[in-house]
Design a protein around this motif. Structure first.
Motif, PDB file in Angstrom:
ATOM      1  N   ILE A 139       0.870  -1.189   0.000  1.00  0.00           N
ATOM      2  CA  ILE A 139       0.000   0.000   0.000  1.00  0.00           C
ATOM      3  C   ILE A 139       0.902   1.233   0.000  1.00  0.00           C
ATOM      4  N   ASN A 140       0.798   2.019  -1.038  1.00  0.00           N
ATOM      5  CA  ASN A 140       1.582   3.252  -1.135  1.00  0.00           C
ATOM      6  C   ASN A 140       0.725   4.442  -0.720  1.00  0.00           C
ATOM      7  N   ILE A 141       1.321   5.355   0.025  1.00  0.00           N
ATOM      8  CA  ILE A 141       0.587   6.564   0.370  1.00  0.00           C
ATOM      9  C   ILE A 141       0.895   7.620  -0.691  1.00  0.00           C
ATOM     10  N   ALA A 142      -0.112   7.880  -1.505  1.00  0.00           N
ATOM     11  CA  ALA A 142      -0.006   8.855  -2.595  1.00  0.00           C
ATOM     12  C   ALA A 142      -0.463  10.223  -2.066  1.00  0.00           C
ATOM     13  N   SER A 143      -1.203  10.974  -2.854  1.00  0.00           N
ATOM     14  CA  SER A 143      -1.617  12.325  -2.448  1.00  0.00           C
ATOM     15  C   SER A 143      -2.640  12.838  -3.462  1.00  0.00           C
ATOM     16  N   LEU A 144      -3.344  13.899  -3.115  1.00  0.00           N
ATOM     17  CA  LEU A 144      -4.165  14.571  -4.130  1.00  0.00           C
ATOM     18  C   LEU A 144      -3.262  15.082  -5.250  1.00  0.00           C
ATOM     19  N   LEU A 145      -1.978  15.342  -4.920  1.00  0.00           N
ATOM     20  CA  LEU A 145      -1.025  15.791  -5.942  1.00  0.00           C
ATOM     21  C   LEU A 145      -0.483  14.623  -6.760  1.00  0.00           C
ATOM     22  N   SER A 146      -1.089  13.455  -6.617  1.00  0.00           N
ATOM     23  CA  SER A 146      -0.923  12.386  -7.604  1.00  0.00           C
ATOM     24  C   SER A 146      -1.842  12.645  -8.801  1.00  0.00           C
ATOM     25  N   PHE A 147      -2.850  13.517  -8.594  1.00  0.00           N
ATOM     26  CA  PHE A 147      -3.840  13.824  -9.647  1.00  0.00           C
ATOM     27  C   PHE A 147      -3.777  15.286 -10.074  1.00  0.00           C
ATOM     28  N   GLN A 148      -3.482  16.163  -9.114  1.00  0.00           N
ATOM     29  CA  GLN A 148      -3.511  17.605  -9.362  1.00  0.00           C
ATOM     30  C   GLN A 148      -2.090  18.169  -9.367  1.00  0.00           C
ATOM     31  N   GLY A 149      -1.948  19.412  -9.811  1.00  0.00           N
ATOM     32  CA  GLY A 149      -0.611  19.994  -9.916  1.00  0.00           C
ATOM     33  C   GLY A 149      -0.072  20.584  -8.625  1.00  0.00           C
ATOM     34  N   GLY A 178       0.442 -12.828  -6.999  1.00  0.00           N
ATOM     35  CA  GLY A 178      -0.295 -12.837  -5.726  1.00  0.00           C
ATOM     36  C   GLY A 178      -0.053 -11.617  -4.869  1.00  0.00           C
ATOM     37  N   ILE A 179       0.562 -10.590  -5.455  1.00  0.00           N
ATOM     38  CA  ILE A 179       0.809  -9.360  -4.691  1.00  0.00           C
ATOM     39  C   ILE A 179      -0.143  -8.273  -5.179  1.00  0.00           C
ATOM     40  N   ASN A 180      -0.899  -7.720  -4.251  1.00  0.00           N
ATOM     41  CA  ASN A 180      -1.765  -6.578  -4.568  1.00  0.00           C
ATOM     42  C   ASN A 180      -0.991  -5.300  -4.289  1.00  0.00           C
ATOM     43  N   VAL A 181      -0.849  -4.457  -5.303  1.00  0.00           N
ATOM     44  CA  VAL A 181      -0.233  -3.139  -5.103  1.00  0.00           C
ATOM     45  C   VAL A 181      -1.300  -2.078  -5.353  1.00  0.00           C
ATOM     46  N   ASN A 182      -1.572  -1.303  -4.334  1.00  0.00           N
ATOM     47  CA  ASN A 182      -2.578  -0.237  -4.425  1.00  0.00           C
ATOM     48  C   ASN A 182      -2.069   0.987  -3.677  1.00  0.00           C
ATOM     49  N   ALA A 183      -2.798   2.080  -3.769  1.00  0.00           N
ATOM     50  CA  ALA A 183      -2.395   3.305  -3.070  1.00  0.00           C
ATOM     51  C   ALA A 183      -3.601   3.963  -2.414  1.00  0.00           C
ATOM     52  N   ILE A 184      -3.306   4.746  -1.410  1.00  0.00           N
ATOM     53  CA  ILE A 184      -4.307   5.617  -0.789  1.00  0.00           C
ATOM     54  C   ILE A 184      -3.863   7.053  -1.041  1.00  0.00           C
ATOM     55  N   ALA A 230      -5.146  -3.945   2.966  1.00  0.00           N
ATOM     56  CA  ALA A 230      -4.202  -4.894   3.594  1.00  0.00           C
ATOM     57  C   ALA A 230      -4.815  -6.279   3.756  1.00  0.00           C
ATOM     58  N   SER A 231      -6.117  -6.383   3.567  1.00  0.00           N
ATOM     59  CA  SER A 231      -6.830  -7.612   3.935  1.00  0.00           C
ATOM     60  C   SER A 231      -7.278  -8.395   2.702  1.00  0.00           C
ATOM     61  N   SER A 232      -7.789  -9.595   2.949  1.00  0.00           N
ATOM     62  CA  SER A 232      -8.252 -10.422   1.826  1.00  0.00           C
ATOM     63  C   SER A 232      -9.507  -9.837   1.179  1.00  0.00           C
ATOM     64  N   ALA A 233     -10.135  -8.854   1.839  1.00  0.00           N
ATOM     65  CA  ALA A 233     -11.307  -8.200   1.235  1.00  0.00           C
ATOM     66  C   ALA A 233     -10.951  -7.535  -0.096  1.00  0.00           C
ATOM     67  N   SER A 234      -9.661  -7.217  -0.297  1.00  0.00           N
ATOM     68  CA  SER A 234      -9.245  -6.518  -1.530  1.00  0.00           C
ATOM     69  C   SER A 234      -8.437  -7.424  -2.458  1.00  0.00           C
ATOM     70  N   ASP A 235      -8.617  -8.745  -2.350  1.00  0.00           N
ATOM     71  CA  ASP A 235      -7.762  -9.650  -3.127  1.00  0.00           C
ATOM     72  C   ASP A 235      -7.850  -9.454  -4.644  1.00  0.00           C
TER      73      ASP A 235
END
Ligand code: NAP
Length: 251
Positions: A139-149, A178-184, A230-235
């Motif tokens: 899980i990567n912590i991104a930002s609103l500045l992943s979308f905006q300038g 088997g690795i889930n890579v996502n961001a918040i 982090a959980s199996s809910a997001s497999d």
């Protein structure tokens, strides 16, 4: 029915877990059952105490993520002392503010090295272990500045836009392993990182006017999204960037 959010038996590593968003995420994962390695340059004693109070093991891992020198040892220590590594939360990050015309190479390198370069190489080290182990969650912590300038934060915007891109690239390469890579992507959260904005009366008012929820986020507001990813809910969730922003991006 088994609880898909149950993390008992899992081990998580959270970077920058002594304060703010990282601390809140570490505590949420511990409350869901995970043992937690608390990774950072400031020993996360307070967080460790709270993880232990929740009945889980806490390991403090000293690491400076402004360089990649400590990256391999973070995974080695976590696996050596906690037995495995199932969840990596790349949360540590910094910001530097200056006009683009004045922005220095030092402010560029410091932010990009911490927020983007270390995130990639720590993910690589963790994923090598997760592949052998049969899977994991990053899980990567991104930002609103992943979308905006944004404005006056050139290296931060570059790094967080890079985090969004890397999240998708790594998801593409590692989903079948088997690795889930996502961001918040957190919105405006009341932490040290945003202390200057909170203190600036005019900026604070402008920010609040645009947030449909009408308030700054608290670090604990990120806990549910982190637990989901982090959980199996997001497999079957891969390469997603989940905004937790009080509605800012919907505006
Ligand atoms: P914070 O309270 O300043 O926490 C940042 C964490 O990163 C601290 O634990 C800090 O450790 C650690 N860190 C910084 N440089 C490091 C290094 N070289 N090596 C190891 N650890 C290092 O800020 P936060 O708001 O919780 O930020 C957490 C993440 O959320 C960051 O990636 C940030 O960009 C992101 N984010 C925050 C917001 C927001 O509104 N707050 C919005 C979007 C994204 P020290 O205590 O030792 O400095």
């Amino acid at each position: 029915m088994t609880n898909p959010f149950d993390l008992r038996g899992k081990v998580a590593a959270v970077t920058g877990a002594n304060t703010g968003i990282g601390q809140a995420i570490a505590l949420t994962l511990a409350e869901a059952g995970a043992d937690v390695a608390l990774v950072g340059r400031t020993a996360a004693e307070d967080t460790a105490g709270q993880v232990r109070a929740a009945g889980r093991r806490a390991l403090i891992v000293d690491a400076d993520l402004s360089t990649t020198v400590d990256v391999a040892s973070i995974v080695e220590r976590t696996v050596g002392e906690l037995g495995r590594l199932d969840i990596l939360v790349n949360n540590a990050g910094i910001i530097r503010r200056n006009d683009a015309l004045e922005f220095t190479e030092e402010d560029w390198d410091a932010v990009v090295d911490t927020n983007l370069k270390s995130l990639f190489f720590l993910s690589q080290a963790a994923a090598r272990h997760m592949v052998e182990q049969g899977g994991g969650k990053i899980i990567n912590i991104a930002s609103l500045l992943s979308f905006q300038g944004g404005i006056r934060v050139a290296s931060y915007t570059a790094s967080k836009s890079g985090v969004a891109g890397l999240t998708k690239l790594l998801a593409n390469e590692w989903a079948a392993k088997g690795i889930n890579v996502n961001a918040i992507a957190p919105g405006y959260i009341a932490t040290n990182n945003t202390a200057a904005l909170q203190a600036d009366e005019a900026r604070n008012r402008q920010i609040l006017e645009r947030i449909p929820a009408g308030r700054w986020g608290e670090p604990s507001d990120l806990g549910g999204a982190a637990l989901f990813l982090a959980s199996s809910a997001s497999d079957y969730v891969h390469g997603h960037i989940l905004t937790v922003d009080g509605g800012w991006m919907a505006r």
